[in-house]
Write a protein that holds these residues in place. Sequence first.
Motif, short mmCIF file in Angstrom:
data_model
loop_
_atom_site.label_atom_id
_atom_site.label_comp_id
_atom_site.label_asym_id
_atom_site.label_seq_id
_atom_site.Cartn_x
_atom_site.Cartn_y
_atom_site.Cartn_z
N SER A 47 5.73 -29.78 18.70
CA SER A 47 7.25 -30.60 18.70
C SER A 47 7.75 -29.46 16.95
CB SER A 47 7.67 -31.55 18.15
OG SER A 47 6.98 -32.09 16.39
N ASP A 48 9.11 -28.51 17.33
CA ASP A 48 9.43 -27.89 16.26
C ASP A 48 10.27 -28.64 15.31
OD1 ASP A 48 11.32 -26.00 14.79
OD2 ASP A 48 11.40 -24.72 16.51
N ASP A 60 6.64 -34.03 26.67
CA ASP A 60 6.14 -33.03 25.83
C ASP A 60 5.16 -32.59 26.48
OD1 ASP A 60 5.76 -32.09 23.20
OD2 ASP A 60 3.95 -33.88 22.63
N TRP A 72 5.81 -27.04 12.74
CA TRP A 72 5.15 -27.31 14.05
C TRP A 72 3.90 -28.55 13.89
CZ3 TRP A 72 8.33 -25.06 17.58
CH2 TRP A 72 8.74 -23.48 17.10
N GLN A 99 13.23 -26.40 20.86
CA GLN A 99 12.82 -28.03 20.73
C GLN A 99 13.61 -28.95 22.10
OE1 GLN A 99 11.10 -29.75 19.57
NE2 GLN A 99 11.05 -31.71 20.90
#
Length: 514
Positions: free
Chosen positions: A198-199, A193, A238, A181
């Motif tokens: 995103s994790d 982003d 995710w 991240q």
Amino acid sequence: MLGTHRHLRGLVGGVAVVAAVAAGAAAHASAAPAPAANGAAAPAATTQKVLFDDTKAETAGNADWIISTSIPDPTKQNASPSKETDWTGALSAWGVALQKTGDYTLDTLGSGNTITYGTGGALDLKNFNTFVLDEPNNQLSAAEKTAVMQFVQNGGGLFLISDHKGSDRDNDGWDSPQVIQDLMSNNGVDNNDPFGVSDDDLDISSGTPTAINDSSDPVLNGSFGKVTSSEIDSGTTWTLHPSDNANAKGLLYTSGSSGNTGVFFATSTYGSGRVAFWGDSSPVDDGTGESGNTLYNGWNTDSNAALALNATAWLGGGSSGGGTGGTTAGSTTGTTSGTTSGTTSGTTSGTTGGTGGCTSGQLLTNPGFESGTSGWTATSGIINTATKEPAHTGSYKAWLDGYGKATTDTASQSVSIPSGCTTANASFWLHVDTAETSTSTAYDTLKVQVLNSSGTVLGTLATFSNLSHNTGYAQHTYSLAAYAGQTVTLKFTGVEDAQDQTSFVVDDTAVNVS
């Protein structure tokens, strides 16, 4: 009448980034597999180069995320491996499977090394098609994060494999979800982003994520087999953010999940490159490695082997490291040095074909700017014939920024994407030069975005910066298939800070459908 562009504080001829990527790895005979007619990745025409990382504590504690103990070259352990135990490492089955095809050469960036891009070193990312970060346990340095982002931006394939929350193998305060991240959100090149993923930083003990139904996807239906499911054994998921990157796509989901959440395996693009995301390292663990490590044989479970191998093939199909070949989804690039003579004007007439009433053709009005601002809404004066920044073809182009002061320039055009077309791609040629001297910080940026009729950003196709500088033009192509049946606006937005000019020169745009 259009006037001459602004006075520059001094043009600096940059490195031909995309062209140099291709040239840099041509000596390594790197190329990527072109997709077959059914969407599956065809056998690679020439060798792809894959670099596995072992600089971020991938073997700390009881971990063993390497393809061989022979580093950097696994063939020094066994030149012709036929089974996973011919190489020593929990990822040896992955490495051996690629090696046996004859289409790949593999290396490992060993402990104590630094991840670099463009330094000329033998293990520099510029020499490779794909870079694998399997459960990194140390934070990447600022320079390393920049290197990785530039690698992807210029056509590289990045494979990010996370593990569960709290999987800090060396107790340095960083586990793989945090490391990954941090790379995606604090890289100094594009912190907004860039991949649209995103994790979730979770610890999911078990599950059998299943694949979406998409027979055209080359990762799910590649030359190494069909993917139907994977497994999660203490891993994470995710979340997709399509408004940040419209090419972010979930391929496998945990039970009961769909859409943008609960994604176990995802793909995306950035610049000219591709990225794959896997939520657990257990699926690529073959259960063999050095004595004393805690290993788990997930490689032969579900479709894990096919998923890892198909994804590797797809990742190598961008424009990095001299790789060529078609793109099923995402982006492609091409380069020219200097200026090409000729003109581009008007709109290409389409021919009826395909299904669902699709008329194949090019949809933008005045795509090469040869009719000035016709069809375009643009900042006054940026569509011009100034010779300090020659057009790619013809005389006119859109020259955004280049003032050396805080400025925002835009150029946009509305276009309707037919619902009956199966393919819709936006493309343009871009030249970037800059007086900025930083090799790590993006001071000036160009965003290429898709907006709806209300001006809301639906997705960011790409972000370029002063770090993207090149001597000639490079072509970039991105899928607009997600907007079929909609009228959207394709918009270029250049933002320059208070000093040191960066010029973003756009020409020969197109939106092609079929």
